[in-house]
Design an enzyme around this catalytic site. Structure first.
Site, PDB file in Angstrom:
ATOM      1  N   CYS A  51      11.574  -8.641 -12.649  1.00 36.19           N
ATOM      2  CA  CYS A  51      11.583  -9.937 -11.870  1.00 36.19           C
ATOM      3  C   CYS A  51      13.433 -10.040 -11.476  1.00 36.19           C
ATOM      4  O   CYS A  51      14.030  -8.853 -11.792  1.00 36.19           O
ATOM      5  CB  CYS A  51      11.529 -11.132 -12.543  1.00 36.19           C
TER       6      CYS A  51
ATOM      7  N   ARG B  89       9.909 -14.947 -15.081  1.00 37.10           N
ATOM      8  CA  ARG B  89       8.538 -14.296 -14.723  1.00 37.10           C
ATOM      9  C   ARG B  89       8.395 -13.251 -15.442  1.00 37.10           C
ATOM     10  O   ARG B  89       7.241 -13.072 -16.069  1.00 37.10           O
ATOM     11  CB  ARG B  89       8.636 -14.095 -13.194  1.00 37.10           C
TER      12      ARG B  89
ATOM     13  N   ASP C 232       8.343 -17.806  -7.978  1.00 33.90           N
ATOM     14  CA  ASP C 232       9.720 -17.995  -8.766  1.00 33.90           C
ATOM     15  C   ASP C 232       9.876 -19.731  -9.116  1.00 33.90           C
ATOM     16  O   ASP C 232      10.206 -20.359  -8.379  1.00 33.90           O
ATOM     17  CB  ASP C 232      10.899 -17.816  -8.023  1.00 33.90           C
TER      18      ASP C 232
END
Length: 155
Positions: free
Chosen positions: A10, A16, A123
């Site tokens: 990420c 994440r 996100d």
């Protein structure tokens, strides 16, 4: 096929991708997979976000010893499969490391999430607990697809 070395990527490697790493490790228990994560714009050694750690703990997953790290040639060299959380992450890695493009995939490439295959994983940074819960749901679907893909490749 030799043991698969799975890498999730990420941006900062604190939300994440560590969540994906932990959830994948749990989902793949008993299978011969190595799993780790990195970021395309990460500081080395940062902790995973508190929300990520809470969600993983709720799922019975620990990230003991975790420290964020920047995606590098060495890390990509070790990986057999690199799952990018967004198209942007994919594009950055493909541009920086074109020699590894055959290893790159979108994390949700093998799953339908919100009616879309290959959806970018949201996100959650700075968006509160509910956003992290949403990411965990998206990752659960993506990971199920990834495991199906990996198992089909070994048959």
């Amino acid at each position: 096929m030799a043991e698969a070395n799975i890498l999730f990527v990420c941006t900062g490697n604190t939300c994440r991708s560590p969540m994906a790493e932990g959830l994948f490790r749990k989902a793949a228990e008993g299978k011969d997979y190595q799993v780790s994560s990195a970021g395309v714009s990460a500081y080395n050694g940062s902790a995973a976000s508190p929300e990520t750690l809470e969600i993983l703990q709720k799922n019975g997953v620990s990230l003991d010893g975790f420290g964020s790290r920047m995606a590098s040639e060495e890390i990509l060299e070790e990986a057999t499969h690199v799952f990018c959380l967004t198209r942007g992450h994919y594009q950055i890695l493909a541009q920086m490391f074109p020699e590894f493009e055959e290893k790159l995939y979108l994390a949700a490439e093998f799953a339908e999430i919100d009616g879309e295959v290959g959806k970018d994983i949201s996100d959650p940074y700075g968006c509160g607990r509910a956003a992290y819960e949403q990411v965990a749901q998206e990752l659960d679907a993506a990971i199920a697809g990834i495991l199906g893909f990996l198992e089909a490749k070994t048959d």
